[in-house]
Enzyme design. Structure first.
Site, PDB file in Angstrom:
ATOM      1  N   ALA A 133       0.823  -1.213   0.000  1.00  0.00           N
ATOM      2  CA  ALA A 133       0.000   0.000   0.000  1.00  0.00           C
ATOM      3  C   ALA A 133       0.854   1.258   0.000  1.00  0.00           C
ATOM      4  O   ALA A 133       1.761   1.403   0.813  1.00  0.00           O
ATOM      5  CB  ALA A 133      -0.917   0.023   1.221  1.00  0.00           C
TER       6      ALA A 133
ATOM      7  N   ALA B  59      10.008   2.527  -1.028  1.00  0.00           N
ATOM      8  CA  ALA B  59       9.904   3.396  -2.210  1.00  0.00           C
ATOM      9  C   ALA B  59      11.001   4.456  -2.202  1.00  0.00           C
ATOM     10  O   ALA B  59      11.614   4.732  -3.240  1.00  0.00           O
ATOM     11  CB  ALA B  59       8.527   4.053  -2.251  1.00  0.00           C
TER      12      ALA B  59
ATOM     13  N   LEU C 212       6.310   1.165   5.925  1.00  0.00           N
ATOM     14  CA  LEU C 212       7.312   0.295   5.302  1.00  0.00           C
ATOM     15  C   LEU C 212       7.364   0.487   3.791  1.00  0.00           C
ATOM     16  O   LEU C 212       8.442   0.490   3.196  1.00  0.00           O
ATOM     17  CB  LEU C 212       7.042  -1.178   5.622  1.00  0.00           C
ATOM     18  CG  LEU C 212       7.582  -1.694   6.938  1.00  0.00           C
ATOM     19  CD1 LEU C 212       7.221  -3.164   7.118  1.00  0.00           C
ATOM     20  CD2 LEU C 212       9.084  -1.504   7.049  1.00  0.00           C
ATOM     21  N   CYS C 213       6.212   0.631   3.165  1.00  0.00           N
ATOM     22  CA  CYS C 213       6.175   0.811   1.713  1.00  0.00           C
ATOM     23  C   CYS C 213       6.816   2.134   1.310  1.00  0.00           C
ATOM     24  O   CYS C 213       7.538   2.201   0.311  1.00  0.00           O
ATOM     25  CB  CYS C 213       4.743   0.717   1.187  1.00  0.00           C
ATOM     26  SG  CYS C 213       4.014  -0.920   1.436  1.00  0.00           S
ATOM     27  N   THR C 214       6.595   3.175   2.109  1.00  0.00           N
ATOM     28  CA  THR C 214       7.211   4.470   1.831  1.00  0.00           C
ATOM     29  C   THR C 214       8.722   4.375   2.002  1.00  0.00           C
ATOM     30  O   THR C 214       9.485   4.894   1.180  1.00  0.00           O
ATOM     31  CB  THR C 214       6.612   5.569   2.722  1.00  0.00           C
ATOM     32  OG1 THR C 214       5.207   5.656   2.432  1.00  0.00           O
ATOM     33  CG2 THR C 214       7.260   6.915   2.488  1.00  0.00           C
TER      34      THR C 214
END
Length: 158
Positions: free
Chosen positions: A44, A54, A49-51
């Site tokens: 998401a 990224a 964590l995804c940020t």
């Protein structure tokens, strides 16, 4: 009981993909032919964590470009959310939307996972490298975010 997820391996042909992207385009496996690509599947946009993942890829993007790689992030987020994520985090690579989970399923990046002690269906954080002919050269399921870049440097010889 859900069917066993696909488990791809190095040497397998990359499954087809045709997805809408942030900024209004589309990405297909055919678009990627002729140069290596790095696909990373994440749960998401705009989550911690995804940020982090990224931004690590953003901060190391030149290393991938110098090696000829095109970087594509794929999540189940709708395109407007990807547009916001790319703008807020200044992401220089392509983000694609797989709301139907078809591409994630084909890559084995959608299935059962344990979230906080509960089994749920969702995106399995995974990374794949594809060569210029569409063959997988690197496959990693359940990617650990803190070591993602170091792992790619080692395995892809960057």
């Amino acid at each position: 009981m859900s069917p066993a997820p696909v488990k791809l391996a190095v040497g397998d042909a990359a499954p087809a993909l045709d997805l809408p992207t942030a900024g209004g385009g589309r990405i297909t496996l055919e678009n990627l032919r002729g140069a290596p690509a790095l696909l990373w599947f994440y749960p998401a946009a705009n989550t911690s964590l995804c940020t982090k993942q990224a931004c690590d890829l953003r901060d190391n993007h030149r290393m991938f470009l110098d090696a000829g790689y095109r970087v594509i992030g794929i999540s189940p987020d709708p395109v407007p959310e990807l547009d916001r994520f790319a703008a807020e985090q200044d992401l220089p690579y392509t983000l694609a939307s797989d709301e139907s989970h078809e591409v994630m399923t084909a890559y084995g990046a959608w299935g059962e996972k344990n979230m906080y002690g509960k089994i749920v269906q969702g995106t399995i954080r995974s990374t794949f490298a594809i060569d210029e002919a569409g063959v997988l050269t690197f496959v990693k399921y359940r990617v650990g975010t803190p070591k993602h870049i170091a792992l790619l440097q080692e395995k892809l010889g960057l």
